[in-house]
Design a protein around this motif. Sequence first.
Motif, short mmCIF file in Angstrom:
data_model
loop_
_atom_site.label_atom_id
_atom_site.label_comp_id
_atom_site.label_asym_id
_atom_site.label_seq_id
_atom_site.Cartn_x
_atom_site.Cartn_y
_atom_site.Cartn_z
N THR B 156 26.37 -3.23 43.05
CA THR B 156 27.28 -2.58 42.10
C THR B 156 28.58 -3.38 41.99
O THR B 156 29.18 -3.74 43.00
CB THR B 156 27.60 -1.14 42.56
N ASP B 157 28.98 -3.66 40.77
CA ASP B 157 30.18 -4.48 40.51
C ASP B 157 31.43 -3.58 40.60
O ASP B 157 31.74 -2.84 39.66
CB ASP B 157 30.05 -5.11 39.13
N GLY B 158 32.13 -3.68 41.72
CA GLY B 158 33.27 -2.80 41.97
C GLY B 158 34.38 -2.94 40.94
O GLY B 158 34.96 -1.95 40.51
N GLY B 159 34.68 -4.16 40.55
CA GLY B 159 35.74 -4.38 39.57
C GLY B 159 35.42 -3.71 38.25
O GLY B 159 36.29 -3.14 37.60
N GLU B 160 34.14 -3.75 37.89
CA GLU B 160 33.74 -3.12 36.62
C GLU B 160 33.79 -1.59 36.72
O GLU B 160 34.13 -0.91 35.75
CB GLU B 160 32.33 -3.58 36.22
N VAL B 161 33.48 -1.06 37.90
CA VAL B 161 33.58 0.40 38.08
C VAL B 161 35.04 0.84 37.94
O VAL B 161 35.33 1.81 37.25
CB VAL B 161 33.01 0.82 39.46
N ILE B 162 35.94 0.10 38.55
CA ILE B 162 37.36 0.47 38.48
C ILE B 162 37.89 0.34 37.05
O ILE B 162 38.63 1.20 36.57
CB ILE B 162 38.20 -0.39 39.46
N ARG B 163 37.48 -0.72 36.34
CA ARG B 163 37.84 -0.84 34.92
C ARG B 163 37.33 0.37 34.13
O ARG B 163 38.01 0.90 33.27
CB ARG B 163 37.24 -2.10 34.31
N ALA B 164 36.11 0.79 34.43
CA ALA B 164 35.48 1.88 33.67
C ALA B 164 36.19 3.21 33.90
O ALA B 164 36.20 4.07 33.01
CB ALA B 164 34.00 2.00 34.04
N ILE B 165 36.77 3.38 35.08
CA ILE B 165 37.53 4.62 35.35
C ILE B 165 38.78 4.65 34.46
O ILE B 165 39.11 5.67 33.85
CB ILE B 165 37.94 4.68 36.84
N ALA B 166 39.48 3.54 34.37
CA ALA B 166 40.76 3.50 33.65
C ALA B 166 40.58 3.42 32.13
O ALA B 166 41.40 3.97 31.38
CB ALA B 166 41.59 2.31 34.13
N ALA B 167 39.53 2.74 31.67
CA ALA B 167 39.41 2.41 30.25
C ALA B 167 39.53 3.62 29.30
O ALA B 167 40.30 3.56 28.34
CB ALA B 167 38.11 1.65 29.99
N PRO B 168 38.83 4.73 29.57
CA PRO B 168 38.93 5.86 28.62
C PRO B 168 40.33 6.47 28.58
O PRO B 168 40.73 7.03 27.56
CB PRO B 168 37.94 6.89 29.17
N LEU B 169 41.07 6.32 29.68
CA LEU B 169 42.41 6.90 29.75
C LEU B 169 43.38 6.06 28.93
O LEU B 169 44.18 6.59 28.14
CB LEU B 169 42.85 7.00 31.21
N TYR B 170 43.30 4.74 29.06
CA TYR B 170 44.13 3.86 28.24
C TYR B 170 43.72 3.92 26.76
O TYR B 170 44.56 3.80 25.88
CB TYR B 170 44.04 2.41 28.75
N TYR B 171 42.44 4.11 26.52
CA TYR B 171 41.97 4.23 25.13
C TYR B 171 42.61 5.43 24.44
O TYR B 171 43.08 5.34 23.30
CB TYR B 171 40.44 4.36 25.13
N ARG B 172 42.67 6.56 25.17
CA ARG B 172 43.32 7.75 24.60
C ARG B 172 44.81 7.49 24.40
O ARG B 172 45.39 7.88 23.38
CB ARG B 172 43.11 8.97 25.51
N LEU B 173 45.44 6.85 25.39
CA LEU B 173 46.89 6.61 25.30
C LEU B 173 47.25 5.69 24.13
O LEU B 173 48.15 5.97 23.34
CB LEU B 173 47.39 5.97 26.60
N MET B 174 46.55 4.56 24.05
CA MET B 174 46.99 3.47 23.16
C MET B 174 46.29 3.46 21.81
O MET B 174 46.85 2.96 20.84
CB MET B 174 46.76 2.11 23.82
#
Lengths: 213, 213
Positions: B156-174
């Motif tokens: 499992t690609d840890g960096g991609e998991v962490i990106r995936a957690i944040a991405a929907p939150l920044y998408y809503r913000l920006m």
Amino acid sequence: MEQPSRIAGTVRPGGRTARVRAAVLEATQDELVEHGFHGLTMDQVAARAGVGKTTVYRRWGSTPGLVADLMTELANQSSPHADTGGIESDLRVNALAVVEALNDGRLGATFQAVIAAATCDEQASLALRTFYLRRIEEWTSVVDLAVARGELPVGTDGGEVIRAIAAPLYYRLMITREPVTAEAAEWSVARTLAAARAGAFVTGALVTGGAPG
Amino acid sequence: MEQPSRIAGTVRPGGRTARVRAAVLEATQDELVEHGFHGLTMDQVAARAGVGKTTVYRRWGSTPGLVADLMTELANQSSPHADTGGIESDLRVNALAVVEALNDGRLGATFQAVIAAATCDEQASLALRTFYLRRIEEWTSVVDLAVARGELPVGTDGGEVIRAIAAPLYYRLMITREPVTAEAAEWSVARTLAAARAGAFVTGALVTGGAPG
């Protein structure tokens, strides 16, 4: 997603009013791409469009008014949702269209300028939200059709699935400033579909765990 | 993620150089929050910090230089990754910290200003990328630990998991300019984990389908 890069010539022919609007929106996009939202001025747009300043002020009021109308036009010109007969390929069309738009020199720069403008201007923010909520709504039906075909669980929230496809791509573009590639699009489809098939997009399915720690 | 909102007083005590830097970065953040990146000037920062202009020019060179140093300081002050003993609660700590930071009047406005700056300034873009890649790297180990505990598939690609957690939150913000809520954080964790458990974050697991359509 999937807009033509240029406005002029694609706006339906009309009278002088339609021609003026096409020229002004084209000039607005040119200026946004070259100078960003902070470099956008009514006078420059009027000069570039070859339209009288008075007309531009009377009809659009302010630079955020120009940006809002540009986003309306881009939304009007966006292509309808795919209908390939399968949810995976429909979502792939969507994700690759996002990648294509964001990598288009002109269109990608336009989106980035408007996203930046939205951080400091309420009218630009509303124009951005309106644009994306329209696009999300347009594509939601591919998820609804997939549910009807039995490809995804009943109750799957289509709008959230469509947001989830785009989110990692915008995150790379705007936040980590990493390349937005076709591979990133494929990963986004694969991960979103895996979660959707597991029921993680079913409305009301959220079970909040205990407090962290 | 999880930075204190203010810099002054939290920078470790030091000589005059450290005090000057703390005052200048504090003033930089104040100005960014109030006027955005386009309203940031070296002279205003110097005046607000009570520091000579020459010092500010000599040490930071330009406003993007100030922004870059501010992001370095925010990264230095960010809290280390969680270690709750379970991947779900670790990711929840991460997601809720992102929500908290983005909703913090001062910190959220700072991030939005730097994200906007990055669209038109290469040095701001690099500072942003550096900040987020450091935070992603810091949190990647919670995924590695989960793999070691058998909670997630090997590879499992840890960096991609962490990106995936944040991405929907920044998408809503920006992008869609929707509220960034604790509920959105919980959904992000649930969906990312569902995909991760299904193996959709395993490096090399991507099977590209046929051409769309």
